[in-house]
Write an enzyme that holds these catalytic residues in place. Structure first.
Site, short mmCIF file in Angstrom:
data_model
loop_
_atom_site.label_atom_id
_atom_site.label_comp_id
_atom_site.label_asym_id
_atom_site.label_seq_id
_atom_site.Cartn_x
_atom_site.Cartn_y
_atom_site.Cartn_z
CD GLU A 126 -2.72 1.12 2.61
OE1 GLU A 126 -3.18 0.02 2.95
OE2 GLU A 126 -2.98 2.18 3.20
CD GLU A 130 -4.39 7.45 5.75
OE1 GLU A 130 -5.33 6.69 6.01
OE2 GLU A 130 -3.26 7.32 6.25
#
Ligand SMILES: *[C@@H]1O[C@H](CO)[C@@H](O)[C@H](O)[C@H]1NC(C)=O
Ligand SMILES: *[C@@H]1O[C@H](CO)[C@@H](O)[C@H](O)[C@H]1NC(C)=O
Ligand SMILES: *[C@@H]1O[C@H](CO)[C@@H](O)[C@H](O)[C@H]1NC(C)=O
Ligand SMILES: *[C@@H]1O[C@H](CO)[C@@H](O)[C@H](O)[C@H]1NC(C)=O
Ligand SMILES: *[C@@H]1O[C@H](CO)[C@@H](O)[C@H](O)[C@H]1NC(C)=O
Ligand SMILES: *[C@@H]1O[C@H](CO)[C@@H](O)[C@H](O)[C@H]1NC(C)=O
Ligand SMILES: *[C@@H]1O[C@H](CO)[C@@H](O)[C@H](O)[C@H]1NC(C)=O
Ligand SMILES: *[C@@H]1O[C@H](CO)[C@@H](O)[C@H](O)[C@H]1NC(C)=O
Length: 383
Positions: A126, A130
């Site tokens: 991943e 964010e």
């Protein structure tokens, strides 16, 4: 609401009345734990792009895994949390095996509200960005390899000017030996393969692209997640809106599919299949079917917009009105049902992600605690 929109939408009424069937047989399969996972469908081109202020995502290309996406001519695709536990999220049905992901977007305001861009593979490699709604000066980049959540210095916060007010260009250039993170053309982070646990935990398998918003600070989450998200979400302040103007994605290969040939999760284990054609066509600037885009645009309109279109017409053909009123009620009912389903979906679709984040934050919090109390880095292993 322009009346002309109605005329654009009219031919599409037929399409709405025709039931669509879309086989969704794919289910999550971690190729490191299971054999026989399906091949990943490759994007296989450079510069797939979609301008979300004028184009709608096709369900062939993007799967809405939770909630619904609204479209706005100015803001683009809107991911909105209106009430508790909503978490609109989309996931590409295509995969890239290295390449670029560019997202021009604006994060959501609101304490505890997390906006995100996630590039994720089936075995939980991943790369992500964010934003915390209560933090208007920073964005976090992070990565995981093979779902390893052990936290050292993978997450890094970067300065960015009011990401909840200004659209910025967040680009990830993911290569075999390094990943560059860009904000508006400036490299803000370079992750070298060997930095990631000697390369073992460097993201290196075919990944899809996910965009979404979730209430990290929902009181239901554990305290570490809430703390990481910057505090509890105050739903009284809703709606919280993340807006995406455009997306551009390049796949480093020209494959049609990626096959996981063993359970190592290494880049070498990925077999690049060069078929003649991808399993589905693309949308946006790479669309070959503008008619389909119009149908999707209509379906993507919110119920209120649809009702507004119907109601603003007034004196047009009575027959047409009759049909439309029927659709109106039908769509509205469908909308309500969808919402109930979407709420239920939060648990299903987001639980896994939340569990992952929660674990990551738990470990980070424990580590911080231990560092403070002078126990050193490995204290968390005691638990
Ligand atoms: C995959 O297997 C590993 C090791 O056996 C385990 O820790 C992990 O939770 C499994 N992941 C999934 C998604 O099942
Ligand atoms: C893709 O777009 C990027 C950025 O706009 C550009 O630099 C590059 O040349 C393009 N690549 C191709 C193959 O068109
Ligand atoms: C899509 O194509 C149009 C027209 O060529 C161009 O103006 C626009 O920038 C493109 N959008 C993206 C996201 O690349
Ligand atoms: C789309 O997402 C839904 C909900 O998570 C899931 O059930 C479905 O299998 C997905 N479809 C594809 C093609 O990935
Ligand atoms: C935003 O995040 C940065 C990096 O973690 C931190 O230094 C700053 O204090 C945060 N700002 C707010 C308002 O929380
Ligand atoms: C976004 O940034 C990337 C990386 O610097 C660049 O290649 C691309 O052209 C930028 N896109 C736009 C629309 O400016
Ligand atoms: C997880 O990452 C940590 C830190 O890089 C490393 O020490 C550990 O060996 C990794 N675990 C696995 C199973 O790769
Ligand atoms: C597909 O093409 C790539 C690049 O030309 C090549 O490396 C790869 O081996 C090919 N895959 C197969 C299965 O032939």
């Amino acid at each position: 609401m322009h009346i002309s929109t109605l005329f654009g939408a009219l031919p599409v009424l037929i399409a709405i009345l025709t039931p669509t069937t879309f086989a969704q047989t794919w289910s999550f399969c971690n190729p490191m734990n299971q054999t026989g996972c399906p091949n990943d469908i490759a994007l296989g081109i450079s510069n797939y792009s979609i301008d979300l202020t004028s184009q709608i995502m096709s369900t062939d290309v993007w799967n809405t895994t939770a909630g619904t996406i609204n479209y706005d001519f100015k803001e683009g695709a809107q991911f909105i949390i209106e009430k508790k536990l909503e978490s609109p999220t989309i996931q590409s049905n295509f995969h890239i095996f290295f390449g670029q992901v560019e997202v021009i977007m604006k994060a959501a305001l609101g304490q505890g509200v997390v906006s995100s861009i996630v590039i994720q593979s089936d075995d939980l490699d991943e790369i992500d960005w964010e934003w915390i709604g209560g933090n208007q000066t920073h964005v976090q980049t992070n990565y995981f390899g093979k779902g390893n959540t052990t936290s050292y210095d993978r997450a890094i916060w970067h300065e960015v000017q009011t990401p909840q007010e200004l659209y910025h260009n967040y680009t990830t250039d993911w290569q075999k030996d390094k990943t560059d993170f860009y904000i508006d053309g400036q490299v803000i982070r370079t992750l070298k393969k060997e930095e990631a646990n000697g390369g073992k935990n460097y993201p290196q398998t075919p990944a899809d692209v996910r965009l979404g918003i979730w209430p990290g600070g929902d009181p239901k989450n554990n305290e570490y997640t809430i703390e990481w998200a910057g505090g509890a979400v105050d739903y009284e302040q809703a709606p919280f809106t993340m807006a995406v103007k455009s997306v551009r994605v390049s796949d480093a290969s020209t494959a049609t599919e990626y096959h996981w040939s063993d359970q190592t999760g290494s880049m070498e284990s990925i077999e690049v299949i060069n078929g003649t054609k991808r399993a589905f066509g693309l949308d946006g600037n790479n669309s070959v079917s503008p008619a389909q885009t119009a149908a999707q645009r209509w379906r993507a309109l919110s119920d209120t917009a649809k009702i507004a279109i119907f109601c603003s017409v007034g004196g047009v053909l009575l027959v047409a009105m009759g049909i439309m009123a029927f659709c109106c009620i039908k769509q509205r009912r469908a909308g309500k049902k969808e919402r109930v389903l979407a709420d239920a979906e939060f648990e299903k679709g987001t639980a896994e992600l939340l569990a992952f984040r929660a674990e990551m934050n738990r470990q980070r919090a424990l580590r911080m605690q231990d560092t403070k109390s002078g126990l050193g880095g490995n204290g968390y292993q005691k638990f």
